[in-house]
Write an enzyme that holds these catalytic residues in place. Structure first.
Site, PDB file in Angstrom:
ATOM      1  N   MET A  81       6.777   0.731   5.509  1.00 58.59           N
ATOM      2  CA  MET A  81       7.679  -0.389   5.268  1.00 58.59           C
ATOM      3  C   MET A  81       7.049  -1.731   5.637  1.00 58.59           C
ATOM      4  O   MET A  81       6.014  -1.804   6.282  1.00 58.59           O
ATOM      5  CB  MET A  81       8.975  -0.189   6.057  1.00 58.59           C
ATOM      6  CG  MET A  81       9.737   1.071   5.653  1.00 58.59           C
ATOM      7  SD  MET A  81      11.236   1.331   6.620  1.00 58.59           S
ATOM      8  CE  MET A  81      12.263  -0.025   6.045  1.00 58.59           C
ATOM      9  N   HIS A  82       7.720  -2.793   5.203  1.00 59.83           N
ATOM     10  CA  HIS A  82       7.482  -4.179   5.643  1.00 59.83           C
ATOM     11  C   HIS A  82       6.229  -4.853   5.087  1.00 59.83           C
ATOM     12  O   HIS A  82       6.073  -6.065   5.235  1.00 59.83           O
ATOM     13  CB  HIS A  82       7.428  -4.282   7.178  1.00 59.83           C
ATOM     14  CG  HIS A  82       8.512  -3.579   7.908  1.00 59.83           C
ATOM     15  ND1 HIS A  82       9.843  -3.784   7.638  1.00 59.83           N
ATOM     16  CD2 HIS A  82       8.467  -2.664   8.914  1.00 59.83           C
ATOM     17  CE1 HIS A  82      10.579  -3.026   8.445  1.00 59.83           C
ATOM     18  NE2 HIS A  82       9.759  -2.338   9.218  1.00 59.83           N
ATOM     19  N   ASP A 101       9.803   4.858   4.673  1.00 56.46           N
ATOM     20  CA  ASP A 101       9.297   6.086   5.288  1.00 56.46           C
ATOM     21  C   ASP A 101      10.305   6.782   6.199  1.00 56.46           C
ATOM     22  O   ASP A 101      10.453   8.012   6.138  1.00 56.46           O
ATOM     23  CB  ASP A 101       7.975   5.830   6.008  1.00 56.46           C
ATOM     24  CG  ASP A 101       8.000   4.626   6.944  1.00 56.46           C
ATOM     25  OD1 ASP A 101       9.094   4.066   7.218  1.00 56.46           O
ATOM     26  OD2 ASP A 101       6.915   4.225   7.409  1.00 56.46           O
TER      27      ASP A 101
END
Length: 487
Positions: A81-82, A238
């Protein structure tokens, strides 16, 4: 009919084939080039590495299981992520992706919250350097020539989806980690986007994780020997993908993940933020569902660090700690080697050993590290409880869950049963293969996301509860004292 789950990590990609009954058929992995750290606190990766690893893993599956790949009807994508993947108007990557564990944008976080006082209320989260939006604020300030060319910002799995389908699409669980999503409304927030100088034109289209996002391009249908239309589901970030893999989509269901980082995850029936405790409150990958996470940045990474500096194997260190274990000792470890998210939100925090003596050996150090991680999870539970969330039985996932002592320490400190599943893969690739099935067949996620068979349950050790409560209070007192001394 079969379904393909593709889990995109920073170290590689895993692809998993699933049949209609939810049984794994085959899997393949491919390594990616490791992230680089051009400066202290930075972490970047070339998006081409994920793409090349995705193709390699899928190609391996097609060679090993041609008939099953030919029957694929749905694909699900999971990803770390991110990460900020910046594209120009021609969908060309403008710079290496700034990853989830990059800490350069702490100043921009402070500036964003000052510019929009309602930021936490809308996003449900504190502005942290790990999130996507502060990374763009950093690029705007420090790389204006790159910022001026941004046409789209995609998360890692959305970039892979773009190459697989030609469409810019993201789903809710990953989008919630950007700091641009109105998490309660499950839609982009114009106010949050405006803080970084962007608007909806820079964002991908949003879908639910269990819904269709686009169709696989014909060139890949042909490459992998498939036939007909292949639907690519929205997928999941995830942690939400792992929850789908173990069936944690009902309120109160969750898991404790002992991976490089640590996650205490619980599913919710509504949006329940607690920004004071640095709780992550995100959308889940299935409709009308949210989740909370307490996140610690160095879980098994702490034991790996100790193993590295002592020249020992992490599993042997854990075994030595278990062999001599008699309860809490004098040594206390604060596992803040990479800073900390929950509950401190302090990228500059650092790890510490306290209470060392001549009798301290590597086994006792290992025990202290394992206890420190257990206390960090206890911190996470405390702030989740503050948000009105109660935990039921948790399922253990991640490499550290192979240590029975570690799970016993966590169960005792959380006062929560921890279940160990039967042998099998219940990770992100399985979760998003299930989402691919839902998207392709219109199946109800609650019927597909079943819990795995449980091999055994680790229960809290009541005889150790009082001793660990006292040790936990010492642990909590150390953080502010040490941080004050470091100033």
């Amino acid at each position: 009919m079969t379904y393909l789950g593709i889990d995109i990590g920073t170290s590689g990609v895993k692809a998993l084939l699933l049949d209609r009954d939810g049984k794994p058929i085959g899997e393949a992995t491919a390594k990616a080039v490791e992230p680089v750290r051009p400066h202290p606190g930075w972490s970047e990766q070339n998006p081409a590495d994920w793409w090349n690893a995705t193709l390699e893993a899928a190609d391996k599956l097609a060679r090993a299981h041609p008939a099953e790949m030919a029957a694929v009807r749905g694909i699900g994508l999971s990803g770390h992520m991110h990460g900020a993947t910046l594209l120009d108007k021609n969908d060309q990557v403008l710079r290496p992706c700034i990853l989830w564990n990059d800490g350069r944008s702490a100043a921009e976080c402070t500036e964003m919250e000052a510019a929009l006082p309602s930021l936490r209320d809308i996003a449900g989260n504190i502005a942290m350097p790990g999130f996507t939006a502060p990374k763009i604020a950093w690029v705007r300030k420090h790389e204006p020539e790159i910022y001026a060319k941004i046409a789209k910002v995609l998360l890692p799995k959305a970039y892979v989806r773009l190459l697989l389908t030609g469409e810019h699409v993201e789903e809710m669980s990953d989008a919630a980690g950007t700091l641009w999503l109105d998490v309660a409304r499950r839609d982009w927030s114009d106010d949050l986007l405006r803080v970084t100088g962007l608007d909806r034109s820079h964002m991908p289209r949003l879908v639910e994780g269990s819904a269709p996002s686009a169709a696989l391009k014909r060139e890949f249908v042909d490459r992998w020997g498939m036939s007909g239309e292949v639907i690519v589901a929205g997928g999941a970030g995830d942690n939400a993908a792992a929850a789908c893999g173990i069936g944690a989509i009902q309120p109160g269901e969750g898991f404790v993940s002992l991976g490089t980082s640590g996650v205490l995850f619980v599913s919710n029936d509504r949006f329940r933020p607690n920004t004071r405790g640095a709780v992550h409150a995100f959308c889940h990958a299935v409709p009308r569902t949210w989740h909370q996470m307490g996140v610690i940045l160095s879980a098994t990474d702490s034991l790996n660090w100790l193993a590295r500096i002592t020249g020992q194997d992490p599993a042997k260190l854990a075994g030595a700690a278990e062999a001599q274990f008699e309860g809490p000792g004098e040594e206390i470890f604060l596992p803040y080697l990479s800073g900390e998210r929950t509950p401190h939100n302090n990228a500059g925090a650092r790890g510490s050993f306290v209470g060392l003596s001549h009798s301290t050996d590597t086994a006792k150090l290992a025990q202290a590290v394992m206890e420190g991680v257990a206390f960090a999870f206890r911190d996470c539970k405390r702030v989740l409880n503050d948000a009105g969330t109660d935990l039921g039985r948790l399922i253990a996932v991640g490499g550290g869950s192979k240590s029975e002592l570690w799970l016993k320490l966590i169960a005792t400190n959380l006062d929560t049963e921890i279940a160990i599943t039967d042998e099998g893969d219940f990770g992100g690739a399985l979760g998003v293969a299930r989402l691919g099935l839902c998207a392709a067949e219109g199946a109800d996620p609650t019927e597909i996301m079943q819990n795995p068979a449980i091999r055994r349950v680790i229960t809290p050790d009541a005889s150790l509860a009082d001793a660990y409560s006292r040790q936990y209070e010492r642990y909590r007192a150390l953080y502010p004292a040490i941080e004050e001394a470091r100033r």
